[in-house]
Design an enzyme around this catalytic site. Structure first.
Site, mmCIF file in Angstrom:
data_model
loop_
_atom_site.group_PDB
_atom_site.id
_atom_site.type_symbol
_atom_site.label_atom_id
_atom_site.label_comp_id
_atom_site.label_asym_id
_atom_site.label_seq_id
_atom_site.Cartn_x
_atom_site.Cartn_y
_atom_site.Cartn_z
ATOM 1 C CG ASP A 13 -1.808 -1.176 1.287
ATOM 2 O OD1 ASP A 13 -2.120 -1.748 0.232
ATOM 3 O OD2 ASP A 13 -2.200 -1.650 2.433
ATOM 4 C CE LYS A 16 2.536 -2.275 -4.325
ATOM 5 N NZ LYS A 16 2.295 -2.102 -2.918
ATOM 6 N N GLY A 40 -4.521 -4.066 -3.959
ATOM 7 C CA GLY A 40 -5.562 -3.331 -3.999
ATOM 8 C C GLY A 40 -4.898 -2.106 -4.495
ATOM 9 C CG HIS A 41 -1.868 -2.060 -7.052
ATOM 10 N ND1 HIS A 41 -0.882 -2.391 -7.985
ATOM 11 C CD2 HIS A 41 -1.623 -2.486 -5.915
ATOM 12 C CE1 HIS A 41 0.100 -3.275 -7.384
ATOM 13 N NE2 HIS A 41 -0.541 -3.450 -5.869
ATOM 14 C CD GLN A 222 0.977 -8.839 -2.649
ATOM 15 O OE1 GLN A 222 1.693 -9.402 -3.375
ATOM 16 N NE2 GLN A 222 -0.533 -8.773 -2.728
HETATM 17 P P1 GDP Z 1 -0.519 0.301 -3.680
HETATM 18 O O1 GDP Z 1 -1.227 -1.026 -3.287
HETATM 19 O O2 GDP Z 1 0.684 0.505 -3.260
HETATM 20 O O3 GDP Z 1 -1.064 0.635 -5.153
HETATM 21 O O4 GDP Z 1 -1.425 1.518 -2.522
HETATM 22 P P2 GDP Z 1 -3.164 1.648 -2.274
HETATM 23 O O5 GDP Z 1 -3.728 2.223 -3.508
HETATM 24 O O6 GDP Z 1 -3.364 0.319 -1.498
HETATM 25 O O7 GDP Z 1 -2.786 2.718 -1.102
HETATM 26 C C1 GDP Z 1 -2.189 3.907 -1.282
HETATM 27 C C2 GDP Z 1 -3.476 5.020 -0.880
HETATM 28 O O8 GDP Z 1 -2.857 6.430 -0.907
HETATM 29 C C3 GDP Z 1 -4.454 4.978 -2.075
HETATM 30 O O9 GDP Z 1 -5.679 5.431 -1.273
HETATM 31 C C4 GDP Z 1 -3.831 6.349 -2.860
HETATM 32 O O10 GDP Z 1 -5.005 7.040 -3.366
HETATM 33 C C5 GDP Z 1 -3.101 7.018 -1.602
HETATM 34 N N1 GDP Z 1 -2.167 7.968 -2.318
HETATM 35 C C6 GDP Z 1 -1.282 7.806 -3.156
HETATM 36 N N2 GDP Z 1 -0.235 8.593 -3.098
HETATM 37 C C7 GDP Z 1 -0.571 9.395 -2.177
HETATM 38 C C8 GDP Z 1 0.007 10.686 -2.046
HETATM 39 O O11 GDP Z 1 1.172 11.194 -2.160
HETATM 40 N N3 GDP Z 1 -0.730 11.336 -0.872
HETATM 41 C C9 GDP Z 1 -2.088 10.967 -0.647
HETATM 42 N N4 GDP Z 1 -2.558 11.760 0.782
HETATM 43 N N5 GDP Z 1 -2.417 9.981 -0.859
HETATM 44 C C10 GDP Z 1 -1.745 9.268 -1.803
HETATM 45 P P1 IMO Z 2 -0.936 -4.068 -2.312
HETATM 46 O O1 IMO Z 2 -0.154 -4.747 -3.587
HETATM 47 C C1 IMO Z 2 -1.053 -4.652 2.056
HETATM 48 C C2 IMO Z 2 -0.845 -8.672 3.658
HETATM 49 C C3 IMO Z 2 -2.180 -9.044 4.429
HETATM 50 C C4 IMO Z 2 -1.581 -10.229 5.225
HETATM 51 C C5 IMO Z 2 -0.590 -10.733 4.565
HETATM 52 C C6 IMO Z 2 -0.720 -12.083 3.893
HETATM 53 O O2 IMO Z 2 -2.217 -3.574 -2.258
HETATM 54 O O3 IMO Z 2 0.140 -3.370 -1.500
HETATM 55 P P2 IMO Z 2 -2.469 -12.808 1.709
HETATM 56 O O4 IMO Z 2 -3.961 -12.515 1.329
HETATM 57 O O5 IMO Z 2 -1.512 -12.225 0.794
HETATM 58 O O6 IMO Z 2 -2.238 -14.261 2.101
HETATM 59 O O7 IMO Z 2 -2.028 -11.949 3.213
HETATM 60 O O8 IMO Z 2 -0.191 -9.796 3.394
HETATM 61 N N1 IMO Z 2 -1.252 -8.182 2.323
HETATM 62 C C7 IMO Z 2 -1.077 -6.918 1.874
HETATM 63 N N2 IMO Z 2 -1.087 -5.773 2.783
HETATM 64 N N3 IMO Z 2 -1.030 -4.325 0.775
HETATM 65 C C8 IMO Z 2 -1.240 -5.580 -0.139
HETATM 66 O O9 IMO Z 2 -0.987 -5.578 -1.265
HETATM 67 C C9 IMO Z 2 -1.126 -6.763 0.512
HETATM 68 N N4 IMO Z 2 -1.277 -8.113 -0.056
HETATM 69 C C10 IMO Z 2 -1.306 -8.682 0.998
HETATM 70 O O10 IMO Z 2 -2.773 -8.083 4.923
HETATM 71 O O11 IMO Z 2 -1.130 -9.565 6.390
HETATM 72 MG MG MG Z 3 -2.655 -1.555 -1.791
#
Ligand code: GDP
Ligand code: IMO
Ligand code: MG
Length: 423
Positions: A13, A16, A40-41, A222
């Protein structure tokens, strides 16, 4: 041409999805190489938000081909839902997404096993996303899995049934109620839908693109601290989230790797169980969660929050040979008087710069404190306008990690991105 890589350096998270979407403009090919719908991107553009789970984050860019590599595990139901939503936005998703025939499928019974296994662990559960990731990779390495290419075989249903029966036997060890048939019809329909996409020999496709002078961007899922080998085992995911995973998950030789971008938040978050040395279980942690909107993009779970951990970042950089850093979400720290970053750990009273082997070790972070910048960064687009205190924080991180921060993200939107010293 080479494969450049975007890797999460923390516990996932990091942002990415946003960065791959931003960089996708300069890459004709984007490829996911590991993980599955546990990812979840999130992408924000033109006032819209979209969360991708299986489809690479280049899908909204014209002239971009998106490959789901052999290292990914796919749940056809989730894939279909996601693609139909993208299609409804007017995006020609079937023209932009290709799937490796060697990617493994997540069966409905994989998800049941994930849930049963987690329930049986009680307080020591992993905190899995319950998407069936672990069980699907277990079948892959256990040589029982069903692959995307198998869906084209005349006896596919037989292969599916054989694996399902294995799962039913395996589930006998758990005291867990389930209905193995519940999702089967929907899953089979979704498989038919998936078959309307190009199913490819991904390793050949990837290498053809490279010899054809097309740059590829590999999109990690991840984060490094969730890597099956190097993360805080057993509180990890079941795939290789470091740079080495790119070679395995796409069929590309190590020499084909180009730039390795390491992406990190200006603080830390983690979802699920496992060690988190800089975790804040206090009002500051809650403030980070609220201001950063730290709730899972896949599960909606509140994310655990804490200060930046430079010991863990150094480790992740070492594992993947990161040569450029991308700093995300610094805007979340705008109103803090003081900001902290862990520069070492104290384990059993002894100071160390290493991530300890013992997942259950009691780690006390050694912090360096920084003065907050107390200024809204979210509308800044030029490096020169960034406050002195913020740049002090950035420069300290660069010096500690010995890698330059070349991109700074100051908000979720594509536009809220500053490129520094980029070539
Ligand atoms: P990922 O899994 O690495 O793609 O990241 P996620 O989408 O799960 O979580 C990142 C969260 O931060 C999302 O809700 C994005 O919309 C948000 N986000 C990304 N970059 C920024 C930033 O620079 N500032 C803020 N405030 N939010 C951001
Ligand atoms: P993105 O790509 C954050 C965590 C789960 C759990 C562990 C194992 O959005 O960054 P799994 O379902 O893979 O067996 O869970 O890894 N986990 C993540 N945490 N971002 C993710 O993906 C994750 N994918 C798995 O919360 O602790
Ligand atoms: Mg994510």
């Amino acid at each position: 041409m080479k494969i450049d890589v975007v890797l999460g350096l923390q516990w996932g998270d990091e942002g990415k999805g946003k960065i791959v979407d931003v960089l996708a403009n300069s890459y004709p090919v984007i490829a996911r190489f590991q993980g599955g719908p546990n990812a979840g991107h999130s992408l924000h553009f033109e006032g819209k938000k979209f969360v991708l789970h299986t489809v690479p984050s280049g899908v909204f860019r014209k002239n971009t081909v998106n490959i789901i590599g052999n290292g990914v595990v796919i749940d056809p139901i989730i894939f279909r839902e996601e693609c139909m939503e993208i299609e409804a936005m007017g995006v020609p998703v079937r023209k932009r997404v290709m799937i490796s025939k060697k990617a493994h499928l997540i069966l409905p019974t994989h998800r049941i096993i994930d849930a049963a296994s987690e329930a049986s662990k009680g307080a020591s559960k992993i905190g899995s996303t319950l998407k069936g990731i672990g069980p699907a990779y277990m079948d892959k390495t256990g040589r029982n899995g069903v692959r995307v290419g198998d869906t084209l075989a005349p006896d596919f249903k037989k292969r599916f049934e054989a694996l399902k029966q294995k799962h039913i036997s395996f589930l006998k060890q758990f005291d867990y109620e389930y209905d193995a048939q519940e999702k089967e019809a929907e899953w089979m329909e979704a498989v038919e839908y998936m078959k309307s996409f190009p199913l490819i020999d991904g390793e050949y496709t990837v290498n053809h693109y490279l010899s054809d002078n097309k740059k590829i961007l590999a999109e990690g899922a991840q984060g490094s601290m969730l890597d099956v080998d190097f993360g805080s085992y057993p509180f990890v995911t079941s795939s290789s989230t470091t740079c080495a995973g790119v070679c395995i998950g796409l069929g590309a030789a190590p020499g084909k790797i180009g730039k390795v971008y390491g992406i990190f938040k200006a603080y830390c978050t983690r979802v699920g169980s496992g060690p988190f040395p800089t975790e804040l279980n206090d009002p500051t942690g809650e403030e980070l969660r609220q201001k950063g909107f730290e709730f899972g993009a896949t599960t909606g779970r509140p994310r655990r929050t804490g200060w930046l951990d430079l010991v863990a970042l150094k480790y992740a950089i070492m594992l993947s040979g990161v040569n450029e850093l991308i700093m995300m979400k610094a805007d979340v720290l705008d109103s803090f008087d003081t900001i902290k970053a862990a520069v070492a750990y104290r384990v059993n009273g002894v100071e160390t710069n290493q991530v300890p082997y013992d997942t259950y070790a009691r780690i006390e972070p050694v912090y360096k404190e920084f003065k907050g910048w107390k200024k809204d960064l979210s509308s800044i687009r030029k490096e020169e306008e960034l406050p002195f205190e913020f740049m002090t924080y950035v420069r300290f991180i660069e010096k500690e990690l010995n890698v330059p921060v070349t991109i700074i993200s100051l908000g979720p939107d594509r536009e809220q991105t500053i490129f520094r010293n980029n070539d």
